[in-house]
Design a protein around this motif. Structure first.
Motif, PDB file in Angstrom:
ATOM      1  N   LYS A 144      31.442  46.263 -66.779  1.00 38.38           N
ATOM      2  CA  LYS A 144      29.960  46.428 -67.127  1.00 38.38           C
ATOM      3  C   LYS A 144      29.581  47.657 -67.308  1.00 38.38           C
ATOM      4  O   LYS A 144      30.563  48.679 -66.906  1.00 38.38           O
ATOM      5  CB  LYS A 144      29.103  45.658 -65.943  1.00 38.38           C
ATOM      6  CG  LYS A 144      29.227  44.194 -65.857  1.00 38.38           C
ATOM      7  CD  LYS A 144      28.202  43.582 -65.009  1.00 38.38           C
ATOM      8  CE  LYS A 144      28.232  42.184 -64.956  1.00 38.38           C
ATOM      9  NZ  LYS A 144      27.150  41.532 -63.693  1.00 38.38           N
ATOM     10  N   GLN A 145      28.446  47.936 -67.957  1.00 34.00           N
ATOM     11  CA  GLN A 145      28.123  49.155 -68.241  1.00 34.00           C
ATOM     12  C   GLN A 145      27.307  50.098 -67.034  1.00 34.00           C
ATOM     13  O   GLN A 145      26.895  49.050 -66.122  1.00 34.00           O
ATOM     14  CB  GLN A 145      26.977  49.320 -69.195  1.00 34.00           C
ATOM     15  CG  GLN A 145      27.468  49.032 -70.987  1.00 34.00           C
ATOM     16  CD  GLN A 145      26.532  49.303 -72.134  1.00 34.00           C
ATOM     17  OE1 GLN A 145      25.328  48.829 -71.487  1.00 34.00           O
ATOM     18  NE2 GLN A 145      27.135  49.480 -72.955  1.00 34.00           N
TER      19      GLN A 145
ATOM     20  N   GLU B 123      24.714  51.289 -64.683  1.00 31.71           N
ATOM     21  CA  GLU B 123      23.244  50.939 -64.710  1.00 31.71           C
ATOM     22  C   GLU B 123      22.762  51.734 -63.797  1.00 31.71           C
ATOM     23  O   GLU B 123      23.285  52.329 -62.504  1.00 31.71           O
ATOM     24  CB  GLU B 123      23.411  49.450 -63.946  1.00 31.71           C
ATOM     25  CG  GLU B 123      22.072  49.044 -63.602  1.00 31.71           C
ATOM     26  CD  GLU B 123      22.324  47.763 -62.698  1.00 31.71           C
ATOM     27  OE1 GLU B 123      21.287  46.927 -63.057  1.00 31.71           O
ATOM     28  OE2 GLU B 123      23.285  47.347 -62.120  1.00 31.71           O
TER      29      GLU B 123
ATOM     30  N   GLN C 272      28.231  50.967 -61.332  1.00 30.96           N
ATOM     31  CA  GLN C 272      29.071  50.326 -62.308  1.00 30.96           C
ATOM     32  C   GLN C 272      29.983  49.289 -61.875  1.00 30.96           C
ATOM     33  O   GLN C 272      30.842  49.606 -61.099  1.00 30.96           O
ATOM     34  CB  GLN C 272      29.940  51.401 -63.231  1.00 30.96           C
ATOM     35  CG  GLN C 272      30.449  50.693 -64.245  1.00 30.96           C
ATOM     36  CD  GLN C 272      31.137  52.071 -65.244  1.00 30.96           C
ATOM     37  OE1 GLN C 272      31.081  53.045 -64.832  1.00 30.96           O
ATOM     38  NE2 GLN C 272      31.223  51.574 -66.714  1.00 30.96           N
TER      39      GLN C 272
END
Length: 114
Positions: free
Chosen positions: A42-43, A45, A38
């Protein structure tokens, strides 16, 4: 069950780093261990996974640069990261599926920067 990641730090672009994650506290070995990351803002991943039988898979963003491996007896999974780029900077989390339950580590962070 506790997952402990290690190996973070600072690395230059193009460099390499290896992360490790060890699961403890269970009499069962992990059926599946995965790495997620992460980046700031951001999300989370998905990065890579390794099944107990050794089957592995990678996210498109790391395919060809990262390699996941493991030691079932030690309930440990490794993530060898090569050709690192600034975009790889993130907190990396280990996740394990042990006897049908999901466990997460606290994460280890590294930065790719010159």
């Amino acid at each position: 069950v506790q997952l402990v990641e290690s190996g973070g730090g600072l690395v230059q672009p193009g460099g390499s780093l290896r992360l490790s994650c060890t699961a403890s506290g269970s009499i069962f070995s992990a059926d599946l261990m995965e790495w997620y990351r992460q980046a700031s803002g951001k999300q989370r991943e998905w990065v890579a996974r390794r099944f107990r039988d050794g089957t592995v898979a990678y996210g498109d963003n790391v395919k060809g640069r990262f390699m996941i491996s493991g030691d079932n007896a030690k309930s440990t999974v490794y993530l060898q990261m090569n050709s690192l780029q600034a975009e790889d900077t993130a907190v990396y989390y280990c996740e394990a599926n042990i006897a049908g339950r999901i466990y997460w580590g606290q994460g280890t962070e590294f930065t790719v920067s010159s």
